[in-house]
Design a protein around this motif. Structure first.
Motif, mmCIF file in Angstrom:
data_model
loop_
_atom_site.group_PDB
_atom_site.id
_atom_site.type_symbol
_atom_site.label_atom_id
_atom_site.label_comp_id
_atom_site.label_asym_id
_atom_site.label_seq_id
_atom_site.Cartn_x
_atom_site.Cartn_y
_atom_site.Cartn_z
ATOM 1 N N MET A 1 0.848 -1.186 0.000
ATOM 2 C CA MET A 1 0.000 0.000 0.000
ATOM 3 C C MET A 1 0.888 1.241 0.000
ATOM 4 N N ARG A 2 0.460 2.259 -0.688
ATOM 5 C CA ARG A 2 1.197 3.529 -0.747
ATOM 6 C C ARG A 2 1.219 4.180 0.637
ATOM 7 N N PRO A 64 -4.231 -2.185 6.300
ATOM 8 C CA PRO A 64 -5.693 -2.225 6.180
ATOM 9 C C PRO A 64 -6.131 -2.223 4.711
ATOM 10 N N THR A 65 -7.318 -2.737 4.469
ATOM 11 C CA THR A 65 -7.825 -2.738 3.091
ATOM 12 C C THR A 65 -8.449 -1.400 2.724
ATOM 13 N N TYR A 76 -3.571 -1.891 13.514
ATOM 14 C CA TYR A 76 -2.731 -1.724 12.333
ATOM 15 C C TYR A 76 -1.407 -1.019 12.587
ATOM 16 N N ARG A 77 -1.208 -0.471 13.769
ATOM 17 C CA ARG A 77 0.062 0.188 14.062
ATOM 18 C C ARG A 77 0.349 0.152 15.555
ATOM 19 N N THR A 78 1.641 0.212 15.905
ATOM 20 C CA THR A 78 2.083 0.291 17.295
ATOM 21 C C THR A 78 2.752 1.639 17.491
#
Length: 123
Positions: A1-2, A64-65, A76-78
């Motif tokens: 993903m960009r 993520p989609t 999706y992130r830490t």
């Protein structure tokens, strides 16, 4: 993903164009490299963002989609941003609002004299 799409999906920026602009200005780093908006990101990449005078740092857990609900962003992130960054922002805010409240306007003649006296004493 960009990278610009990822930053929009995990709600660091309100629009993709804002995320793209931040990348073009050099405010976004992936693995300590300044990146273009089209840079692909993968899980375990480390990202640093300069936004509102704070350097946010985080690691990608998953891609993520599409745009994610605010409650699900942690999947999706830490976040690894140090607390000192937020404390410095708070101190900066207090320094700006200490002397004059927002909307009060220009200093009066008495205020100007007080400022001049204060600066002359400190020299």
């Amino acid at each position: 993903m960009r990278i610009d799409k990822y930053l929009w999906c995990v709600r660091y920026y309100k629009t993709r164009s804002l995320a793209t602009t931040a990348c073009k200005k050099g405010h976004v780093r992936v693995n300590n490299d300044v990146v273009k908006p089209s840079r692909e990101v993968y899980p375990q990449d480390s990202i640093e963002i300069r936004k509102d005078q704070i350097n946010y740092t985080f690691t990608i857990n998953a891609i993520p989609t599409s745009r994610v609900a605010a409650k699900l962003v942690a999947i999706y992130r830490t976040d690894t941003t140090p607390k000192e960054a937020f404390e410095a922002q708070e101190l900066l805010h207090y320094a700006k609002t200490y002397y004059r409240k927002k909307g009060i306007g220009r200093p009066t003649k008495k205020d100007r004299r007080d400022i001049d006296d204060f600066t002359l004493e400190n020299e």
